[in-house]
Structure formats: structure tokens, C-alpha cells
Design a protein around this motif. Sequence first.
Motif, PDB file in Angstrom:
ATOM      1  N   PRO A   1       0.840  -1.213   0.000  1.00 36.31           N
ATOM      2  CA  PRO A   1       0.000   0.000   0.000  1.00 36.31           C
ATOM      3  C   PRO A   1       0.870   1.257   0.000  1.00 36.31           C
ATOM      4  O   PRO A   1       1.970   1.258   0.576  1.00 36.31           O
ATOM      5  CB  PRO A   1      -0.789  -0.123   1.318  1.00 36.31           C
ATOM      6  N   GLY A   2       0.380   2.309  -0.622  1.00 35.34           N
ATOM      7  CA  GLY A   2       1.151   3.544  -0.720  1.00 35.34           C
ATOM      8  C   GLY A   2       1.136   4.361   0.554  1.00 35.34           C
ATOM      9  O   GLY A   2       2.118   5.040   0.883  1.00 35.34           O
ATOM     10  N   SER A   3       0.050   4.326   1.297  1.00 33.16           N
ATOM     11  CA  SER A   3      -0.077   5.101   2.524  1.00 33.16           C
ATOM     12  C   SER A   3       0.715   4.451   3.654  1.00 33.16           C
ATOM     13  O   SER A   3       0.585   3.246   3.892  1.00 33.16           O
ATOM     14  CB  SER A   3      -1.553   5.189   2.936  1.00 33.16           C
ATOM     15  N   PRO A   4       1.549   5.230   4.377  1.00 33.91           N
ATOM     16  CA  PRO A   4       2.287   4.658   5.507  1.00 33.91           C
ATOM     17  C   PRO A   4       1.383   3.995   6.536  1.00 33.91           C
ATOM     18  O   PRO A   4       1.710   2.920   7.052  1.00 33.91           O
ATOM     19  CB  PRO A   4       3.014   5.879   6.102  1.00 33.91           C
ATOM     20  N   ARG A   5       0.239   4.594   6.839  1.00 39.07           N
ATOM     21  CA  ARG A   5      -0.680   4.012   7.816  1.00 39.07           C
ATOM     22  C   ARG A   5      -1.215   2.670   7.322  1.00 39.07           C
ATOM     23  O   ARG A   5      -1.261   1.688   8.076  1.00 39.07           O
ATOM     24  CB  ARG A   5      -1.839   4.981   8.077  1.00 39.07           C
ATOM     25  N   GLU A   6      -1.609   2.617   6.042  1.00 37.65           N
ATOM     26  CA  GLU A   6      -2.122   1.373   5.477  1.00 37.65           C
ATOM     27  C   GLU A   6      -1.032   0.309   5.409  1.00 37.65           C
ATOM     28  O   GLU A   6      -1.281  -0.876   5.647  1.00 37.65           O
ATOM     29  CB  GLU A   6      -2.707   1.625   4.090  1.00 37.65           C
ATOM     30  N   LEU A   7       0.194   0.746   5.087  1.00 38.02           N
ATOM     31  CA  LEU A   7       1.306  -0.193   5.000  1.00 38.02           C
ATOM     32  C   LEU A   7       1.626  -0.767   6.378  1.00 38.02           C
ATOM     33  O   LEU A   7       1.890  -1.969   6.511  1.00 38.02           O
ATOM     34  CB  LEU A   7       2.539   0.491   4.409  1.00 38.02           C
ATOM     35  N   SER A   8       1.603   0.063   7.395  1.00 38.97           N
ATOM     36  CA  SER A   8       1.853  -0.417   8.754  1.00 38.97           C
ATOM     37  C   SER A   8       0.856  -1.501   9.133  1.00 38.97           C
ATOM     38  O   SER A   8       1.234  -2.569   9.651  1.00 38.97           O
ATOM     39  CB  SER A   8       1.758   0.743   9.753  1.00 38.97           C
ATOM     40  N   ALA A   9      -0.425  -1.247   8.883  1.00 35.88           N
ATOM     41  CA  ALA A   9      -1.468  -2.209   9.217  1.00 35.88           C
ATOM     42  C   ALA A   9      -1.307  -3.498   8.405  1.00 35.88           C
ATOM     43  O   ALA A   9      -1.458  -4.611   8.925  1.00 35.88           O
ATOM     44  CB  ALA A   9      -2.843  -1.597   8.985  1.00 35.88           C
ATOM     45  N   TYR A  10      -0.989  -3.346   7.121  1.00 36.75           N
ATOM     46  CA  TYR A  10      -0.812  -4.494   6.229  1.00 36.75           C
ATOM     47  C   TYR A  10       0.323  -5.385   6.713  1.00 36.75           C
ATOM     48  O   TYR A  10       0.178  -6.621   6.807  1.00 36.75           O
ATOM     49  CB  TYR A  10      -0.530  -3.990   4.812  1.00 36.75           C
ATOM     50  N   LEU A  11       1.459  -4.788   7.044  1.00 32.55           N
ATOM     51  CA  LEU A  11       2.617  -5.570   7.465  1.00 32.55           C
ATOM     52  C   LEU A  11       2.400  -6.199   8.842  1.00 32.55           C
ATOM     53  O   LEU A  11       2.856  -7.317   9.096  1.00 32.55           O
ATOM     54  CB  LEU A  11       3.873  -4.701   7.465  1.00 32.55           C
ATOM     55  N   CYS A  12       1.712  -5.499   9.724  1.00 31.26           N
ATOM     56  CA  CYS A  12       1.399  -6.082  11.028  1.00 31.26           C
ATOM     57  C   CYS A  12       0.547  -7.333  10.862  1.00 31.26           C
ATOM     58  O   CYS A  12       0.758  -8.348  11.549  1.00 31.26           O
ATOM     59  CB  CYS A  12       0.693  -5.060  11.920  1.00 31.26           C
ATOM     60  N   ARG A  13      -0.403  -7.287   9.932  1.00 25.58           N
ATOM     61  CA  ARG A  13      -1.227  -8.479   9.659  1.00 25.58           C
ATOM     62  C   ARG A  13      -0.381  -9.587   9.047  1.00 25.58           C
ATOM     63  O   ARG A  13      -0.495 -10.761   9.425  1.00 25.58           O
ATOM     64  CB  ARG A  13      -2.391  -8.125   8.720  1.00 25.58           C
ATOM     65  N   GLN A  14       0.473  -9.216   8.087  1.00 24.50           N
ATOM     66  CA  GLN A  14       1.287 -10.207   7.385  1.00 24.50           C
ATOM     67  C   GLN A  14       2.216 -10.965   8.326  1.00 24.50           C
ATOM     68  O   GLN A  14       2.445 -12.170   8.146  1.00 24.50           O
ATOM     69  CB  GLN A  14       2.127  -9.518   6.304  1.00 24.50           C
ATOM     70  N   TYR A  15       2.762 -10.266   9.311  1.00 26.23           N
ATOM     71  CA  TYR A  15       3.781 -10.875  10.166  1.00 26.23           C
ATOM     72  C   TYR A  15       3.307 -11.138  11.586  1.00 26.23           C
ATOM     73  O   TYR A  15       4.123 -11.459  12.453  1.00 26.23           O
ATOM     74  CB  TYR A  15       5.045 -10.001  10.151  1.00 26.23           C
ATOM     75  N   GLY A  16       2.016 -11.029  11.795  1.00 27.08           N
ATOM     76  CA  GLY A  16       1.468 -11.318  13.114  1.00 27.08           C
ATOM     77  C   GLY A  16       2.023 -10.412  14.190  1.00 27.08           C
ATOM     78  O   GLY A  16       2.203 -10.826  15.346  1.00 27.08           O
ATOM     79  N   ALA A  17       2.303  -9.166  13.824  1.00 31.87           N
ATOM     80  CA  ALA A  17       2.877  -8.214  14.769  1.00 31.87           C
ATOM     81  C   ALA A  17       1.800  -7.584  15.638  1.00 31.87           C
ATOM     82  O   ALA A  17       0.619  -7.555  15.269  1.00 31.87           O
ATOM     83  CB  ALA A  17       3.631  -7.120  14.015  1.00 31.87           C
ATOM     84  N   LYS A  18       2.217  -7.079  16.789  1.00 35.62           N
ATOM     85  CA  LYS A  18       1.302  -6.349  17.651  1.00 35.62           C
ATOM     86  C   LYS A  18       0.942  -5.014  16.987  1.00 35.62           C
ATOM     87  O   LYS A  18       1.687  -4.503  16.152  1.00 35.62           O
ATOM     88  CB  LYS A  18       1.957  -6.092  19.004  1.00 35.62           C
TER      89      LYS A  18
END
Length: 203
Positions: A53-70
Motif C-alpha cells: 500500500p502507498g499510505s504509511p498508515r495502510e502499510l503499517s497495518a498491512y505488514l502487522c497483519r502479514q507478520y502477526g505483529a502487535k
Amino acid sequence: MNKAITLALTGASGAPYALRLLQSLVQADYRVYLLASSAARVVLKTEQQQDWPGSPRELSAYLCRQYGAKEGQIVACGKEEWFSPVASGSAAPKQMVVCPCSMGTVSAIANGASDNLLERAADVVIKERGQLILVPRESPFSAIHLENMLKLARLGVTIMPAAPGFYHEPKSIEDLVDFMVARILDHLGIEHELTRRWGYGQA
């Protein structure tokens, strides 16, 4: 989660290294400030078929989901997000890895360009006498590349080319990726079990 690190991706080939390192940092309970250049996104799409995703906020959420992050464990920052903690010596993590690191980025860091947040973040770590690891992926190196890397090495920057060994008898590309990520984690002082060490099991 009081451990923090900056992870930057640039346009050099080697996206699998970056993604495996990100996964390992999350598993080690680090907060990761993530910086990705425009060229890095092209490489990610080419090598890993990932369209971030282009938006930093969307990217943060996307990667947290992808890697099971808090929630909030992976913080993506825009390239001109100058109020990000990584832009200031009073708030930036003391450790940073640029993986993979293009020769253009090596040059910019070596010359203190600081034209974007990624370059500024590296500049901050150097000036604050923190730990900066660059993982260049280029072959062959020109004299310009070598001179820039030597300049940085003399400042205390760790230059760790993406050159995996074979003594652990790799059976897959993932084994080679893990070898390099293991070496990065070793230098960061992070425990792992990604690969067996030299001499393990030898008579």
C-alpha cells in the motif's frame, strides 16, 4: 516492547533478505520503523510479487497483519515524514539496517546527503554513534562503490554484502537467505536459530 530498530529497504536486488529480517525482528519483539524507497517497492513487486500500500498508515497495518505483529509494532514512514522519530537524534533508535542497500544509497549516506527520510535516518545513527549496518547487493563493485564503503567503514558503519556462505550445506534459496539474515542478527545481538554455525557437528 522497549526495543526499537530502523529497517530500510532500497532498490537493490535482495527483497527476500529484507522480508525475512523484518519477520525475525518482529519475532524478537522489536518495534520496527520501516523505510522503503520507491525503487524498493518496484523490487518487492518484481522479486516477491508484493504490491505494498502507498499510505504509511495502510502499510503499517498491512505488514502487522502479514507478520502477526502487535498493533503499532511495525511503523511505516513516508520518505518526507520529517517528524518521524528516526529523523532526530533525540528519538531515533540506536540501531539501523539498510537491507538491501543500493550503491546510490551508499553514496548518499557516505556524503551526508539527507535528501529523504531514509538518508537522514542513517545520518542520525552515524552522528549519534549508533550501529548502522548496510547490506549492499551489487557485483562487481566499482572503485567509486569501494571508496564510499571504505569511507563509511572508517566511520564505524558495518558493511555486510549479501554474500551467503555454503558451509551449512544449503538446500534451498530460503537457506541462503537465512544465512545472511542470521549474520545480520548476530551483529545486532539478537538471538536466533536460523542456521547452524561454523563447526557445528564437526568432529
